[in-house]
Structures are given as structure tokens and as C-alpha cells.
Design an enzyme around this catalytic site. Structure first.
Site, PDB file in Angstrom:
ATOM      1  N   ARG A  40       0.807  -1.182   0.000  1.00 23.05           N
ATOM      2  CA  ARG A  40       0.000   0.000   0.000  1.00 23.05           C
ATOM      3  C   ARG A  40       0.862   1.263   0.000  1.00 23.05           C
ATOM      4  NH1 ARG A  40      -3.800  -1.631   5.093  1.00 23.05           N
ATOM      5  NH2 ARG A  40      -3.385  -3.839   4.844  1.00 23.05           N
ATOM      6  N   GLY A  41       2.124   1.121   0.343  1.00 24.66           N
ATOM      7  CA  GLY A  41       2.989   2.268   0.644  1.00 24.66           C
ATOM      8  C   GLY A  41       3.168   3.303  -0.438  1.00 24.66           C
ATOM      9  N   GLU A  54       7.823   2.296  -6.049  1.00 15.93           N
ATOM     10  CA  GLU A  54       7.962   1.713  -4.709  1.00 15.93           C
ATOM     11  C   GLU A  54       8.162   2.839  -3.698  1.00 15.93           C
ATOM     12  OE1 GLU A  54       7.408  -0.396  -2.608  1.00 15.93           O
ATOM     13  OE2 GLU A  54       8.884  -2.017  -2.649  1.00 15.93           O
ATOM     14  N   ASP A  55       7.682   2.660  -2.484  1.00  9.20           N
ATOM     15  CA  ASP A  55       7.881   3.687  -1.467  1.00  9.20           C
ATOM     16  C   ASP A  55       9.306   3.669  -0.929  1.00  9.20           C
ATOM     17  OD1 ASP A  55       7.498   1.231  -0.211  1.00  9.20           O
ATOM     18  OD2 ASP A  55       6.132   1.990   1.315  1.00  9.20           O
ATOM     19  N   ASP A  90      14.445  -1.398   1.013  1.00  7.71           N
ATOM     20  CA  ASP A  90      15.098  -1.707   2.282  1.00  7.71           C
ATOM     21  C   ASP A  90      15.991  -2.927   2.043  1.00  7.71           C
ATOM     22  OD1 ASP A  90      14.491  -3.296   5.127  1.00  7.71           O
ATOM     23  OD2 ASP A  90      14.578  -1.127   5.412  1.00  7.71           O
ATOM     24  N   LYS A 113      17.254   2.766   1.479  1.00 12.60           N
ATOM     25  CA  LYS A 113      18.086   2.530   2.669  1.00 12.60           C
ATOM     26  C   LYS A 113      19.153   1.525   2.262  1.00 12.60           C
ATOM     27  CE  LYS A 113      14.618   2.459   6.345  1.00 12.60           C
ATOM     28  NZ  LYS A 113      14.082   1.599   7.413  1.00 12.60           N
ATOM     29  N   PHE A 129      13.786   4.057  11.110  1.00 16.53           N
ATOM     30  CA  PHE A 129      12.434   3.635  10.758  1.00 16.53           C
ATOM     31  C   PHE A 129      11.615   4.881  10.455  1.00 16.53           C
ATOM     32  CE2 PHE A 129       8.227   1.806  11.052  1.00 16.53           C
ATOM     33  CZ  PHE A 129       8.424   0.603  10.390  1.00 16.53           C
ATOM     34  N   VAL A 130      11.090   4.945   9.247  1.00 20.83           N
ATOM     35  CA  VAL A 130      10.371   6.144   8.816  1.00 20.83           C
ATOM     36  C   VAL A 130       8.895   5.844   8.542  1.00 20.83           C
ATOM     37  CG1 VAL A 130      12.408   7.288   7.868  1.00 20.83           C
ATOM     38  CG2 VAL A 130      11.049   5.770   6.396  1.00 20.83           C
ATOM     39  N   ASP A 173       3.883   3.275   6.502  1.00 26.41           N
ATOM     40  CA  ASP A 173       3.219   3.029   7.785  1.00 26.41           C
ATOM     41  C   ASP A 173       4.129   2.474   8.871  1.00 26.41           C
ATOM     42  OD1 ASP A 173       3.425   0.379   6.445  1.00 26.41           O
ATOM     43  OD2 ASP A 173       2.309  -0.295   8.204  1.00 26.41           O
ATOM     44  N   ARG A 218       0.274   6.653   7.585  1.00 25.60           N
ATOM     45  CA  ARG A 218       0.439   6.753   6.127  1.00 25.60           C
ATOM     46  C   ARG A 218       0.003   8.119   5.596  1.00 25.60           C
ATOM     47  NH1 ARG A 218       1.385   1.598   3.931  1.00 25.60           N
ATOM     48  NH2 ARG A 218       0.343  -0.134   4.954  1.00 25.60           N
TER      49      ARG A 218
HETATM   50  N1  HPA Z   1       9.225   2.260   7.669  1.00 25.66           N
HETATM   51  C1  HPA Z   1       8.139   1.506   7.402  1.00 25.66           C
HETATM   52  N2  HPA Z   1       8.186   0.333   6.780  1.00 25.66           N
HETATM   53  C2  HPA Z   1       9.405  -0.100   6.380  1.00 25.66           C
HETATM   54  C3  HPA Z   1      10.574   0.648   6.612  1.00 25.66           C
HETATM   55  C4  HPA Z   1      10.481   1.886   7.301  1.00 25.66           C
HETATM   56  O1  HPA Z   1      11.475   2.600   7.564  1.00 25.66           O
HETATM   57  N3  HPA Z   1      11.605  -0.067   6.071  1.00 25.66           N
HETATM   58  C5  HPA Z   1      11.048  -1.178   5.531  1.00 25.66           C
HETATM   59  N4  HPA Z   1       9.735  -1.221   5.721  1.00 25.66           N
HETATM   60 MG    MG Z   2       4.585  -1.550   6.132  1.00 27.81          MG
END
Ligand code: HPA
Ligand code: MG
Length: 179
Positions: free
Chosen positions: A45-46, A101-102, A105, A133, A154-155, A161, A167
């Protein structure tokens, strides 16, 4: 902003995000110049906020589609198991595709999604991630375009979210535990 057990400190303002998206849009327009139609695929959803802002400043004919992939477990960790919860509604064979993509990671989700989409033989497949990241990477993968490189914090916000909360924040914020 205060929450139960944590606070959120602004890391990237809404204004900075908007300015960066304008720059990225110009690069995407140049890369896909002449396309008949670009299929912009948001990973749910990000990416829902990012894709909405991006397509509105992108001067290309676009189709918008969504795909939801999920990894299991704790909100602070990305598990290795990736499953497709919602597939694309349209076809991408022979077409120009941009995956939105949001945050990249570990890279597992993006890697899995790109393998799946490649198997459908798009003409061209590129990726854009708002955040990267790199210090968290476990699979050798990089988005074609990245908005901002961030440290291992963690953001939340701008679509991202923490346990489905936050969000809706218009900026990217850093979670600071208080509890
Ligand atoms: N925040 C939220 N969801 C995530 C993150 C983050 O920093 N890294 C990977 N999934
Ligand atoms: Mg998430």
C-alpha cells in the site's frame, strides 16, 4: 506528532518531496520519450501517495495499475517470504512499465516483483523508489531512480506506515520510541 509509545520527527518535508518529484518526473519523461503509453505500477500500500503525486506531474500518456506484494512479520523487519496479494489488473507484455515503490530496504520485495513482471516480457521495465536505505540491502538490487537515500532509521508518512498507522502524514518522519 505524538503517539502511544512513539513520537515522529520530520525528516523530509512535503515541500522537499514535491521538488524532488518534479526533478524525477523530468528524468522519467526523457527516459520514456516517445512512449505510446507508460504503465505506472504502484506497489501497495505504501506507494499510493507517491504514485498519485508522480503521475500528476508526469507529462507522458500513462495508465495506472497496482500490485500488492506482502512480506510477513513484525513491522520493523522485512521477512524473506514475498507473496502476491493483488496482481495487476492489466497486461504489460510488450509495454513500457515503471514500478513505483515507497522504500527499498532489504530489496526482497522489489526483487521478487521485478522477477514476476519480467516474466511477462514488458518492452521496458524501470523502477522508481521514493526512499532508499542502502545499508539494509540483502539482495543486490537498485531502483532506476531514487528520491532520497536515507540512513537506517524507521520512517513513516507519505504513504509509509508503522503498523498501518501514519500513512496520511504529508511528510516523511522518523519514528522515535518514547515508551
Ligand atoms: N518504515 C516503514 N516500513 C518499512 C521501513 C520503514 O522505515 N523499512 C522497511 N519497511
Ligand atoms: Mg509496512
Amino acid at each position: 506528532m505524538a503517539h502511544d509509545g512513539y513520537d515522529i520527527d520530520e525528516m523530509i518535508s512535503a515541500k522537499k518531496i514535491a521538488a524532488r518529484i518534479e526533478e524525477l518526473a523530468r528524468e522519467i519523461e526523457a527516459a520514456f520519450a516517445g512512449t505510446d503509453q507508460l504503465v505506472v505500477v504502484g506497489l501497495l500500500r505504501g506507494s499510493f501517495v507517491f504514485i498519485a503525486d508522480l503521475v500528476r506531474v508526469l507529462n507522458l500518456p500513462v495508465e495506472v495499475d497496482f500490485l500488492e506484494a506482502s512480506s510477513y512479520g513484525n513491522a520493523m523487519e522485512s521477512s524473506r517470504e514475498v507473496r502476491i496479494l493483488k496482481d495487476l489488473s492489466g497486461e504489460i507484455g510488450g509495454r513500457d512499465v515503471l514500478v513505483v515503490e515507497d522504500i527499498v530496504d532489504t530489496g526482497f520485495t522489489l526483487h521478487h516483483v521485478l522477477r514476476l513482471l519480467e516474466s511477462r516480457r514488458p518492452r521496458r521495465l524501470e523502477t522508481i523508489a521514493l526512499l532508499d536505505k542502502p545499508s539494509r540491502r540483502e539482495v543486490d538490487i537498485a531502483a532506476t531512480w531514487t528520491g532520497f537515500e536515507i540512513p537506517d532509521e524507521f520512517v513513516v508518512g507519505y504513504g509509509i506506515d508503522y503498523a498501518q498507522a501514519d500513512r496520511h502524514l504529508p511528510y516523511i518522519g522518523k519514528v522515535r520510541m518514547t515508551g
